[in-house]
Design a protein around this motif. Structure first.
Motif, short mmCIF file in Angstrom:
data_model
loop_
_atom_site.label_atom_id
_atom_site.label_comp_id
_atom_site.label_asym_id
_atom_site.label_seq_id
_atom_site.Cartn_x
_atom_site.Cartn_y
_atom_site.Cartn_z
N PHE A 33 0.85 -1.19 0.00
CA PHE A 33 0.00 0.00 0.00
C PHE A 33 0.89 1.24 0.00
CE2 PHE A 33 0.50 -1.07 4.51
CZ PHE A 33 0.86 0.14 5.07
N ASP A 34 0.37 2.35 -0.52
CA ASP A 34 1.13 3.60 -0.58
C ASP A 34 1.50 4.06 0.83
OD1 ASP A 34 1.01 3.71 -3.33
OD2 ASP A 34 -0.70 5.09 -3.40
N GLY A 35 2.76 4.40 1.01
CA GLY A 35 3.23 4.86 2.31
C GLY A 35 3.78 3.76 3.18
N GLN A 36 3.59 2.52 2.77
CA GLN A 36 4.12 1.39 3.55
C GLN A 36 5.61 1.59 3.80
OE1 GLN A 36 3.57 -2.39 1.56
NE2 GLN A 36 5.40 -3.25 2.51
N ASN A 37 6.07 1.31 5.03
CA ASN A 37 7.50 1.45 5.31
C ASN A 37 8.12 0.21 5.94
OD1 ASN A 37 6.54 1.59 7.94
ND2 ASN A 37 7.08 3.75 8.24
N MET A 38 7.38 -0.90 5.98
CA MET A 38 7.94 -2.14 6.50
C MET A 38 7.07 -3.32 6.09
SD MET A 38 6.92 -2.19 10.54
CE MET A 38 7.73 -3.78 10.71
N VAL A 39 7.60 -4.54 6.32
CA VAL A 39 6.86 -5.77 6.09
C VAL A 39 6.87 -6.55 7.39
CG1 VAL A 39 6.74 -7.93 4.80
CG2 VAL A 39 7.45 -5.83 3.65
#
Length: 218
Positions: A33-39
Motif C-alpha cells: 500500500f502507498d506509504g508502507q514502510n515495512m513488512v
C-alpha cells in the motif's frame, strides 16, 4: 496532540497485489500500500505490509494504545501471500508482538535522550481458509502518555536531531521530555605518597549518551 495524549488518523486508499512464484514454483501474492514502510511477519509466516510509527514518551512509565477501526474492506486473493523464508530462522523484528489485531504492543527505545515508543500498524489480515484479506482502510489511533511534570526543551541543530524530529510524530512535545545530559564525573587524588605530593585529576566518560537500543529500549 497534547502532553496527555495524541490521536492519529489512519487512512489508506488501496492495497495493491502482485502475483509471483514462490520457491516451489507456486503462485504467491505480494501485498503493498502507498506509504508502507515495512513488512511484518517472521520465519514461516505471511509477509504482510505494515507501517512503523515512533512517538516520544516521558522518561518513565508506559503508554496506553488503542485503535478504533472505522472502515474495513475485504479482498479475495488469487493465492496465499508470500511466506517469509529466512536463512537460519533469523528473527526479523525483535520484540514485535501484537495483542491487538491491527496495532502492535509498544517497543521502547531512546533516541538523542528522548525515550520513544515504536508501534507497528498491520492493516492487512489474511484468512488462509477463506482466501480473504481484511483491510483496515481508516481508523483512529489514540496514544495516552503517563503523567510527567519535568520539562526540558534543550535540543540541537545536528543532522541527527533533525532526523529525530522527522521520525517522531509528536516531536514538539516529546523534546520537552528529553532526559538530562549525564554530568561529568571527576575523581581527584591528592597527596599521592609515591610522587612528591602531586595532584592528579581524572575525568571518567565523555558525558554523552546518544543511542541506547532496547530494543525502539532502542
Amino acid at each position: 496532540s497534547s502532553h496527555s495524549k495524541i490521536r492519529i488518523k489512519w487512512t489508506i486508499d488501496n492495497v495493491d497485489t502482485t502475483i509471483v512464484k514462490d520457491k516451489n514454483n507456486n503462485n504467491a501474492v505480494i501485498l503493498r500500500f502507498d506509504g508502507q514502510n515495512m513488512v511484518t511477519g517472521e520465519q514461516g509466516e505471511f509477509a504482510l505490509p505494515g507501517y512503523s510509527i515512533f512517538a516520544g514518551t516521558p522518561p518513565t512509565g508506559n503508554i496506553d494504545v488503542s485503535i478504533h477501526p472505522e472502515t474495513i474492506s475485504t479482498m479475495k486473493l488469487q493465492a496465499n501471500p508470500v511466506i517469509h523464508d529466512l536463512p537460519h530462522n533469523e528473527i526479523r523484528q525483535h520484540g514485535l508482538t501484537f495483542s491487538n489485531t491491527w496495532i502492535s504492543n509498544p517497543r521502547y527505545h531512546t533516541l538523542k535522550r528522548i525515550r520513544t515508543a515504536n508501534l507497528v500498524v498491520r492493516p492487512v489480515m489474511y484468512n488462509q481458509n477463506s482466501g480473504v484479506a481484511r483491510i483496515l482502510k481508516s481508523a483512529v489511533i489514540t496514544i495516552t502518555f503517563p503523567s510527567y511534570s519535568n520539562r526540558s526543551f534543550s535540543s540541537g541543530n545536528s543532522d541527527y536531531e533533525k532526523m529525530v524530529s522527522r521520525l517522531l510524530c509528536n516531536y514538539d512535545i516529546a523534546r520537552g521530555w528529553r532526559m538530562r545530559e549525564p554530568l561529568r564525573k571527576r575523581m581527584i587524588s591528592t597527596d599521592h605518597p609515591l610522587v612528591n605530593h602531586a595532584v592528579y585529576h581524572f575525568t571518567i566518560g565523555d558525558g554523552h549518551s546518544d543511542l541506547n537500543e532496547s530494543t525502539v529500549n532502542e
